[in-house]
Write a protein that holds these residues in place. Structure first.
Motif, mmCIF file in Angstrom:
data_model
loop_
_atom_site.group_PDB
_atom_site.id
_atom_site.type_symbol
_atom_site.label_atom_id
_atom_site.label_comp_id
_atom_site.label_asym_id
_atom_site.label_seq_id
_atom_site.Cartn_x
_atom_site.Cartn_y
_atom_site.Cartn_z
ATOM 1 N N GLY A 152 67.456 -20.335 -13.467
ATOM 2 C CA GLY A 152 66.812 -21.593 -13.122
ATOM 3 C C GLY A 152 67.409 -22.776 -13.855
ATOM 4 N N MET A 153 66.594 -23.806 -14.012
ATOM 5 C CA MET A 153 67.058 -25.008 -14.698
ATOM 6 C C MET A 153 65.874 -25.717 -15.345
ATOM 7 N N SER A 179 62.280 -24.670 -13.526
ATOM 8 C CA SER A 179 62.147 -24.387 -12.099
ATOM 9 C C SER A 179 63.221 -23.406 -11.681
ATOM 10 N N GLY A 180 63.183 -22.992 -10.405
ATOM 11 C CA GLY A 180 64.179 -22.065 -9.901
ATOM 12 C C GLY A 180 63.631 -20.667 -9.741
ATOM 13 N N PRO A 181 64.487 -19.704 -9.344
ATOM 14 C CA PRO A 181 64.033 -18.337 -9.087
ATOM 15 C C PRO A 181 63.263 -17.706 -10.252
ATOM 16 N N ILE A 216 55.350 -23.569 -3.845
ATOM 17 C CA ILE A 216 56.589 -24.094 -4.419
ATOM 18 C C ILE A 216 56.977 -23.226 -5.604
ATOM 19 N N GLY A 217 58.263 -22.894 -5.701
ATOM 20 C CA GLY A 217 58.723 -22.189 -6.886
ATOM 21 C C GLY A 217 59.750 -21.119 -6.585
ATOM 22 N N THR A 239 64.663 -26.458 -6.423
ATOM 23 C CA THR A 239 65.902 -26.200 -7.150
ATOM 24 C C THR A 239 66.996 -25.653 -6.245
ATOM 25 N N GLY A 240 66.618 -24.977 -5.171
ATOM 26 C CA GLY A 240 67.608 -24.491 -4.210
ATOM 27 C C GLY A 240 68.496 -25.596 -3.674
#
Length: 309
Positions: A69-70, A220-222, A246-247, A270-271
């Motif tokens: 993620g980030m 956020s992110g996977p 979301i997420g 984030t995608g």
């Protein structure tokens, strides 16, 4: 396959041609992503957070990559609501899909003033209320951690924007997210979106300094997808208004997972940083993903998680 969705709130509804929306802060004002796909093919666009006056945001560095993620601490940099309405909104195909304005303010009264301004805009289909931004120091996260404060913000927006659906975006950084969801539902929310980012930080051992100038940012992110799924599942069972998940969504299968646990629609965030055509690709892949799973309608799948054989 008909992928259309109706998010039917108690006062207002939102109609989407498919369940794939973009998440605030990850898709700019929308027009920036037009080179990567047909904006009108999306279910909806949620623009970056808007404040009454322009904001410069936080100092750099503001983004740091993490495992899966980030972290971001952009600090809601934006041109202000007037610049958005006059210069950004006309660039969007708002007659062909819902454009949702994300609101940020530091008091219920300020949220109300911002909502009143946007209630006048024909091109704005709905308002998403950010009660939970962990990367802004002025206390925004406090609204998202206190049911009474979140309810006060929701009422202020609801009262000042009687013509728009009100979506309240909830934070996972709470002990019981269902209490938050029930509080904003009672205060007049038409829909709930969740989750906002998890509060986190990263450090550089060599320099012994934080990797974000703000020190703390939003994860956020996977990596956050399991938390997001849990929150959506709990909220969908606790309220009667639609939930937008979301997420960590980066594939059509991810979308179907969120619908399975009770979401009506989703937002991809984030995608869009991983690949700028992510949301467009997910929309195009969704019919085939449904076919592989034998899903003939999203309504059939929604909330059908099997807890027992």
């Amino acid at each position: 396959m008909d992928l259309s969705v109706v998010l039917a709130g108690p006062r207002h509804s939102l109609r989407l041609k498919n369940p794939v929306m973009t998440a605030s802060g990850t898709f700019g004002y929308g027009a920036e992503f037009a080179p990567y796909g047909d904006l009108a093919s999306l279910g909806g666009i949620v623009v970056k957070g808007l404040s009454l006056l322009p904001r410069e945001g936080n100092p750099c560095p503001r983004i740091a990559e993490t495992t899966g993620g980030m972290l971001n601490a952009v600090g809601l940099q934006n041109d202000g609501v007037e610049a958005f309405c006059k210069r950004k909104l006309p660039q969007l195909p708002w007659r062909e899909l819902p454009v949702v304005a994300n609101l940020y303010a530091t008091s219920p009264e300020e949220f109300g003033d911002l909502a009143a301004r946007l209630d006048e805009e024909e091109g704005v289909a709905a308002l998403e209320v950010n009660v939970s931004c962990p990367n802004v120091k002025e206390g925004g996260i406090l609204f998202g951690q206190d049911p009474d404060l979140a309810a006060a913000v929701t009422r202020a927006v609801r009262d000042k924007a009687p013509h728009k659906p009100v979506i309240v975006k909830l934070s996972p950084n709470v002990t019981d997210i269902t209490r938050m969801a029930q509080a904003v539902e009672a205060a007049g929310a038409d829909m709930i979106s969740c989750i906002n980012t998890l509060s986190g930080m990263a450090v550089d051992v060599a320099s012994r300094r934080p990797r974000l100038a703000n020190v703390i940012g939003g994860l956020s992110g996977p990596a956050v997808k399991p938390v997001a799924l849990r929150c959506v599942w709990q909220i969908a069972r606790a309220v009667s208004i639609p939930v937008i998940g979301i997420g960590g969504i980066v594939s059509a299968e991810d979308v179907l997972e969120f619908i399975l646990v009770g979401a009506h629609a989703v937002q991809i965030g984030t995608g869009n940083f991983l690949r700028p055509d992510c949301a467009f690709a997910v929309v195009s892949e969704l019919p085939a993903a449904c076919a592989r799973l034998g899903v003939s309608s999203l309504e059939e799948l929604r909330g059908s998680l099997r807890l027992k054989d």
